[in-house]
Design a protein around this motif. Structure first.
Motif, PDB file in Angstrom:
ATOM      1  N   SER B 340      34.755  42.613  46.802  1.00 35.79           N
ATOM      2  CA  SER B 340      33.952  41.782  47.544  1.00 35.79           C
ATOM      3  C   SER B 340      34.111  40.048  46.353  1.00 35.79           C
ATOM      4  O   SER B 340      34.586  39.038  47.705  1.00 35.79           O
ATOM      5  N   PHE B 343      37.594  38.213  48.488  1.00 39.30           N
ATOM      6  CA  PHE B 343      37.701  37.460  49.279  1.00 39.30           C
ATOM      7  C   PHE B 343      36.846  36.596  49.808  1.00 39.30           C
ATOM      8  O   PHE B 343      37.270  35.117  49.754  1.00 39.30           O
ATOM      9  N   PHE B 344      35.816  36.155  48.758  1.00 41.01           N
ATOM     10  CA  PHE B 344      35.194  34.656  48.445  1.00 41.01           C
ATOM     11  C   PHE B 344      35.835  33.950  47.963  1.00 41.01           C
ATOM     12  O   PHE B 344      35.795  32.485  47.885  1.00 41.01           O
TER      13      PHE B 344
ATOM     14  N   PHE C  34      36.354  38.126  58.678  1.00 41.76           N
ATOM     15  CA  PHE C  34      35.456  38.429  57.283  1.00 41.76           C
ATOM     16  C   PHE C  34      34.417  39.016  57.068  1.00 41.76           C
ATOM     17  O   PHE C  34      34.124  39.650  56.247  1.00 41.76           O
ATOM     18  N   SER C  37      34.893  42.777  57.011  1.00 35.80           N
ATOM     19  CA  SER C  37      36.356  42.942  56.171  1.00 35.80           C
ATOM     20  C   SER C  37      34.084  43.278  54.479  1.00 35.80           C
ATOM     21  O   SER C  37      34.760  44.282  53.983  1.00 35.80           O
ATOM     22  N   TYR C  38      34.063  42.089  54.329  1.00 35.84           N
ATOM     23  CA  TYR C  38      33.009  41.852  53.303  1.00 35.84           C
ATOM     24  C   TYR C  38      32.009  42.680  54.076  1.00 35.84           C
ATOM     25  O   TYR C  38      31.287  43.689  52.673  1.00 35.84           O
ATOM     26  N   THR C  41      33.209  46.144  52.777  1.00 42.34           N
ATOM     27  CA  THR C  41      33.443  46.605  51.567  1.00 42.34           C
ATOM     28  C   THR C  41      31.686  46.870  50.913  1.00 42.34           C
ATOM     29  O   THR C  41      31.976  47.909  50.103  1.00 42.34           O
ATOM     30  N   VAL C  60      40.463  47.792  56.081  1.00 40.79           N
ATOM     31  CA  VAL C  60      39.864  46.126  56.447  1.00 40.79           C
ATOM     32  C   VAL C  60      41.785  45.732  57.346  1.00 40.79           C
ATOM     33  O   VAL C  60      41.686  44.626  57.840  1.00 40.79           O
TER      34      VAL C  60
END
Lengths: 323, 854, 133
Positions: B340, B343-344, C34, C37-38, C41, C60
């Motif tokens: 996570s 991603f950011f 995005f 995926s987030y 997860t 993903v």
């Protein structure tokens, strides 16, 4: 007034500067990040100057018109191609670097719960024993130790720059961090998430020791409190009992079994007092006990300034003796 | 949709030919037109001055007020720097220091950065677009007065030692547990900004898309308009999560509903998510309009059109989108899973690319052009130097392991000031120097400007550059003092000295800005030789903005269209007069800016001030838990707003068509998707829907984050009532749609009947929703609390919907709403479309989710 | 002399009612990728059983390929519409419908490019980090 006197009078707990610095790593994780820092920082400075040179060139050195194609090439090359490659590389290199600080422990776990404004510490040994302490963390070198973090009322953060990155301590949630210390020494950690009036006064010492020294120390820490060794200390123990300190504090092996405040069983052997803000001397001990709220605004412990100076000295002697 | 009486459409020759434009306008004609315009656009005098709503007045007040708040916040910073100059100082005690840093951040972000961009847009966007005013002037004025009242109140709390003190992002549980009124005051300040910002979003989007001059197609729109269009969109999706968070926060503070209390199932991390989903785009909301100023100044300095216009549009839109994927980078240390965080981290690096592209476009423009350095350009150069440094530390901060070391330290303080000063303060000051002659026909002092620049630039770097090191050496943020042994003393002292240099620089700047310049002569209209429309305006002598609304065929009309200004001044173009003494502007089509209709814009009014005062009361009284006056104020505020809408919007016109100039005849009334009011409703509802979605997100967040959601043996909402609420809500919607349709077909009685039944259905829905949850105790656990919160949200919106239906009913009865002139009903139906979806979603969450989740 | 009621569909370039939205399609796909995926997860790491992580990573990656394909398609469409090789004119700064048409496709193309990069970046963590720790 007393706060200022105390804080200004705070002498170096150790002569070495940078005990709380990212730039002075004492553990594997901090060392790895530092190498990356130098690369990134160097790159950043270089890029800034490069852009500055281009800017000065087109505005002052050569302010006349240049071909449009050059401008477009700058946008595509400098704005798109170069950053895509550079940033992609940076990401690819750094994403796997999170893993080590999340790795499991290699035998030792320490549970730390943040309070306003001190640290509850409990060592969990492989044989299942739990040893309670407060306001100081001791770790062996050469082995990854896991830290299981929590908080009581508000959010805090746990940070020892010399050993690695920080993690928030959130009430109702457990967070986790692990360190692999490498250089023995005494390093300072501090709360890094605003947690109220005395946030600035919530710190702790981290003592990194060789495995042999550590094994010795942990056995001593597991034992019950030392008995008072002098007459004054004996009197201090009586004052302790009389004033009801045991209602909030634990001194293993005595009647004092309170859980509200820090465990004092081996308080005398710690490197600092009051969560990293005072020295472990009898002077500082008596001043802290007498003027707690002035030293640490809004703290839960009341100040015991109604005690006579003799009683305070005795109490300080007793606590200093709890090594 | 078969309308009985379709509204007329535009007629006449278009686009205007060169021949038409060459035809002279007779003297008498010019004078008549000018006189009428002057009368229509007259700025009120004496004490009536405060009723002005013209963008030139409101924009001026707004920016000066934001500036004042900024200076106050700056003084707070100076006090903090004094306290931190040496270890162990006692200049400020812990409590006061904590109030100061909280208020410094909160005031800078909520009372300066966002309002300042709104103020500047109000001042100059109409000018860029050759428009006479913003599309909803009274709304701008209302936003301003709310801002003034809220700002004074929030900052004033410091004088009573009652300021908020848990940091500008007010993390619970610290902030929710605080027993003082500090957090409530903070929430109050926030509420005003939220209202003003949504209003700004409406104005900017409608302004940029519908109020351009004829011919200004999207590909020749000034870049500033592109930027504020993107920012308007961003506001719609960024502010609402904060509004949702505030809603929950306030419910917890006032009624003890445990949204963020982990002992009763709540989670403080939800606040962090909601806050930062707002907080990250927020900084881009602040940055983009400011760098837009640079995009307007650079072509003038290079004396050529911008190189890479499309690239800059990419930059603005791309940054706008990507910025929504960054928020957890403020939460890297909260223990979330590595993937996570990854991603950011990735998205935070990705956003650097569009951000950088626009800077390269500016440099490319300077490269390709013939550079003439001026004082505004010096400020832009300073801005770029500082912003790029901040951006580079940003690239570093996006890397998680590095972030773990420097998060919550002075390194971050350094980074945020570099990006905010470089990305906002410097460009805005550049804009002040650049546009000053636009609104006053005088220049600011070159010499004082240079002094101000070098003082602020060098002072800024002396203050903040060392902080990178201070943070790396271990100094956390928000500490009121530090020990001598830390070794941070010398760094802090340098920073403090720098802060005073910055202060001196601002003193010089503000003096230059505010000093009387009567002795200075007036200069020509376009001292910088700019190519864009704003410099065709004849401020401050004339309040009408553009003398006539031009037909545009180029990105830089003042450079490319010969005789443009001459013809505008002669009233050759559109709307050169005001025969009804009404304020008017032209509404054009979105992509190609073809004239669609003439829009009356509102003039001076007391009602906006009254509405703002009552709104102020409605928010301020609850801060002190005095609820009855709050409710009364709220009621009056609603009454004021409805009066304002009734008297000045969507009134059936006297004349259906207007001679708009150059042979064009345009309708004077629009309804449905053509009308700006409809757009206003759409945009507001998008924001509202996002806020609602955020509350629903909260529900699912708890389910993900907490094992005890719902808790064992929890009571669930009563399924029957939920179903009734859903059906009644849908019925209310259907009846509203029916009202619109029957009204459009001329069946007025049926329409009125529908408008009587619809509120009843809505009322039933509200009661049913309440009945569904009334046996659940929201203080016991977050599960019943969040269900109650959803119910409250639904009921409040149903109530608003009922008021709207009642408004339409009254309109139909009193002749404001007819089968032909039905804009109000179309707007209300649009509201109800959203309402229907909301009712169904709420019903699904209340009724079905508990079954699925357990 | 032309009249305001003349529609430009008489010529090659239609008034593109949707086209301003169209330039946002590629970034929208990035945003959806995005969020999906987030969100996936977060759910799997919080509530999933042991085997779920592999399924997540696979999902993903698949989602990434789909998103990239869509963005590529949008980009190619935009490129064709923009057609830079025909007139070597990138600025599109005249107030004509042709320039407006090309500008919108140019903008769409550039946004597809940046969205593509964005999706690739966001997929990197899935490739480089394999666990929920």
């Amino acid at each position: 007034m007393r706060t200022s006197a105390l804080l200004m009078g705070l002498s170096l707990l150790s002569a070495c500067e940078g005990r709380q610095s990212v730039l002075n790593p004492a553990g594997r994780d901090a060392q790895d990040v530092l190498s990356l820092i130098w690369v990134m920082f160097g790159g950043a400075v270089l890029l800034w100057f490069l852009l500055g040179v281009i800017f000065v060139y087109v505005t002052k050195v050569e302010p006349r018109e240049m071909p449009r194609r050059w401008g477009e090439a700058l946008i595509i090359g400098g704005g798109v191609i170069f950053p895509v490659i550079l940033l992609g590389a940076l990401l690819t290199y750094s994403l796997p670097m999170m893993k080590p600080q999340r790795e499991a422990d290699e035998g030792l776990k320490v549970h730390i719960t943040a309070e306003q404004w001190w640290w509850r510490v409990a060592y969990e040994l492989p044989d299942g024993r739990r040893i309670t302490s407060a306001n100081e963390l001791r770790l062996p070198t050469g082995r990854r130790t896991g830290l299981v973090l929590n908080a009581h009322k508000v959010i805090h953060a746990f940070w020892v720059p010399a050993l690695g990155g920080k993690v928030d301590m959130i009430p109702g949630r457990e967070t986790y961090l692990s360190f692999l210390p490498e250089k023995p020494g005494v390093y300072r950690g501090q709360c890094a998430e605003f947690c109220g009036a005395s946030h600035a006064l919530m710190a702790f010492e981290t003592v990194v020791m060789t495995p042999e020294d550590y094994a010795e120390w942990i056995e001593a820490e597991a034992s019950d409190a030392a008995k008072p060794a002098s007459g004054e200390a004996y009197r201090g123990a009586e004052v302790f009992a009389r004033e009801g300190c045991g209602g909030c504090h634990t001194v293993r092996g005595t009647q004092a079994q309170g859980q509200v405040g820090p465990d004092l069983t081996h308080v005398g052997s710690r490197k600092s007092l009051g969560a990293g803000i005072l020295k472990m001397t009898e002077d500082d001990l008596s001043r802290f006990i007498a003027h707690t709220e002035e030293i640490k605004p809004e703290v839960a412990m009341p100040g015991y300034d109604h005690l006579t100076p003799e009683d305070l000295r005795a109490l300080a002697a007793y606590l200093k003796g709890l090594t | 949709m078969t309308r009985v009486h379709p509204l007329p459409t535009a007629e006449g020759p278009y686009p205007p030919t060169e021949e038409m434009l060459n035809a002279p306008v007779f003297e008498a004609e010019q004078e008549r037109g000018a006189k009428e315009l002057r009368a229509a656009w007259k700025t009120p005098e004496g004490w009536r001055y405060v009723t002005a709503v013209n963008n030139s007045e409101v924009g001026k007040w707004y920016s000066l007020t934001a500036l004042a708040f900024m200076l106050i916040a700056g003084l707070l910073a100076l006090a903090m720097r004094v306290q931190l100059a040496f270890p162990g100082m006692t200049f400020l005690d812990a409590d006061r220091f904590n109030q100061f840093f909280t208020m410094h951040g909160s005031a800078m972000m909520f009372l300066f950065a966002v309002p300042m961009f709104e103020a500047i847009s109000i001042l100059i966007l109409p000018a860029f677009l050759g428009a006479r005013d913003m599309p909803f002037p009274r709304l701008s004025a209302y936003g301003y007065w709310c801002f003034l009242i809220g700002g004074i109140f929030v900052l004033g709390s410091l004088l009573f030692d009652a300021g908020p003190k848990a940091g500008w992002f007010m993390y619970p549980p610290l902030a929710t547990k605080d027993e003082g009124i500090g957090p409530d005051i903070w929430l109050l300040g926030l509420s005003f900004i939220e209202v003003a910002s949504i209003a700004a979003a409406v104005e900017l989007i409608v302004g940029a898309l519908k109020c351009r001059p004829p011919g200004m197609r999207v590909n020749i729109m000034p870049l500033y308009a592109w930027y504020v269009l993107v920012v308007g969109g961003m506001i719609l999706f960024a502010f609402p999560p904060l509004i949702a968070g505030d809603f929950l926060f306030e419910l917890e503070r006032s009624f003890d509903w445990p949204f963020f209390d982990p002992t009763r199932g709540g989670d403080p991390i939800l606040w962090q998510h909601l806050f930062w989903i707002f907080g990250h785009p927020e900084v881009y909301i602040v940055f983009l309009p400011s760098i837009a100023i640079a995009a307007m100044i650079v072509p003038t300095v290079a004396q050529r059109p911008i190189v890479g216009y499309s690239w800059i549009v990419l930059s603005a839109v791309g940054t706008g989108f990507l910025s929504f994927g960054l928020w957890v980078h403020h939460m890297f240390t909260t223990g979330l899973p590595q993937i996570s965080l990854g991603f950011f981290s990735a998205a935070s690096e990705a956003v650097v690319i569009p951000t950088g592209i626009q800077i390269f476009a500016f440099v490319a423009t300077l490269m390709v052009g013939r550079v003439k350095l001026t004082l505004p350009m010096l400020w832009i150069a300073g801005a770029l130097a500082i912003f790029v440094a901040g951006g580079l530390t940003g690239v570093m901060l996006a890397i998680v392991p590095f972030n773990w070391q420097v998060h919550d330290t002075y390194f971050i303080v350094a980074h945020l000031h570099y990006t905010l000063f470089g990305g906002m303060v410097f460009p805005v000051i550049a804009g002040v120097y650049y546009f000053y002659p636009f609104f006053t026909k005088k220049l600011m002092s070159e010499k004082l400007g240079l002094w101000a620049f070098w003082l602020i630039f060098s002072g800024f770097n002396i203050t903040f550059l060392p902080m990178h090191l201070t943070g790396l050496m271990g100094m956390p943020r928000r500490v009121f003092t530090y020990p001598e042994s830390s070794g941070w003393g010398w760094l802090n002292l340098i920073s403090t000295l720098g802060a005073f240099i910055v202060a001196a620089g601002f003193a010089v700047f503000v003096y230059d800005l505010l000093r009387p310049k009567k002795a200075q002569g007036e200069i020509a209209r376009n001292p910088w030789g700019a190519g864009t429309l704003e410099f065709s305006h004849d401020v401050p002598e004339e309040a009408w903005g553009a003398r006539s609304v031009p037909h545009i065929t180029s990105r830089y009309p003042l450079w490319d269209q010969p005789k443009l200004v001459e013809r505008m001044d002669a009233g050759r173009y559109y709307l050169p007069d005001a025969p009804d003494h009404q304020r008017e502007t032209i509404v054009t089509s979105v992509i190609d800016a073809k004239p669609v209709h003439v829009q009356r814009v509102t003039g001076p009014a007391w009602i906006t001030i009254l509405a703002a005062i009552f709104t102020g009361g409605a928010f301020i009284f609850p801060t002190f838990h005095i609820y009855t006056p709050a409710i009364i104020c709220g009621a009056f505020a609603i009454v004021c707003v409805m009066y304002w809408l009734w008297t000045s919007t969507a009134r059936p016109p006297k004349e259906e068509m207007r001679e708009a100039g150059l042979g064009l005849r345009l309708p004077t009334y629009a309804s449905g998707p053509q009308s700006v009011g409809w757009w206003g409703m759409w945009i507001t509802m998008l924001g509202d829907a996002t806020a609602f979605a955020s509350v629903v997100f909260g529900f699912f967040f708890y389910w993900t984050a907490r094992a005890d959601f719902p808790p064992e043996g929890a009571a669930h909402p009563v399924g029957l009532w939920v179903a009734v609420a859903a059906l009644a809500g849908v019925a209310a919607w259907a009846l509203t749609v029916a009202a619109r349709e029957t009204n459009a077909r001329g069946q007025v009685t049926l329409a009125r009947l529908a408008l009587v039944l619809a509120p009843l259905a809505a009322g039933a829905a509200g009661v049913a929703a309440w009945a569904a949850v009334r046996d659940l105790d929201p203080t016991s656990h977050v599960y019943p609390a969040i269900l109650w919160a959803l119910m409250v949200w639904l009921v409040v919106h149903l109530a608003a919907g009922v008021l709207m239906q009642g408004y339409c009913l009254a309109g139909s009865i009193f002749g404001k709403l007819t089968p032909r002139y039905d804009a109000d009903l179309r707007n209300v139906t649009l509201y109800w479309h959203f309402m229907a979806v909301k009712a169904l979603v709420t019903a699904a969450v209340l009724g079905l989710a508990p079954g699925w989740l357990t | 002399m032309s009249d305001i009621r003349d529609r430009e569909d008489a010529h090659e370039f239609r008034t593109e009612a949707l086209s301003l939205w169209r330039i946002t399609f590629a970034p929208l796909i990035w945003a959806l990728h995005f969020v999906a995926s987030y969100g996936a997860t977060a759910l799997v790491c919080a509530k999933g059983e042991a085997g779920a992580v592999e399924a997540l990573l696979l999902g993903v990656i698949l989602g990434t390929l789909v998103a990239l394909a869509l963005i590529l398609w949008l980009g190619v469409q935009a490129w064709r519409q923009w057609d830079p090789r025909r007139d070597h004119e990138w600025e599109n700064d005249k107030g004509t419908s042709e320039d407006r048409h090309q500008f919108l496709s140019h903008a769409g193309f550039l946004l597809a490019m940046i969205s593509f990069i964005g999706v690739v970046y966001v997929a990197l963590p899935v490739l480089l980090i394999g666990s929920c720790a």
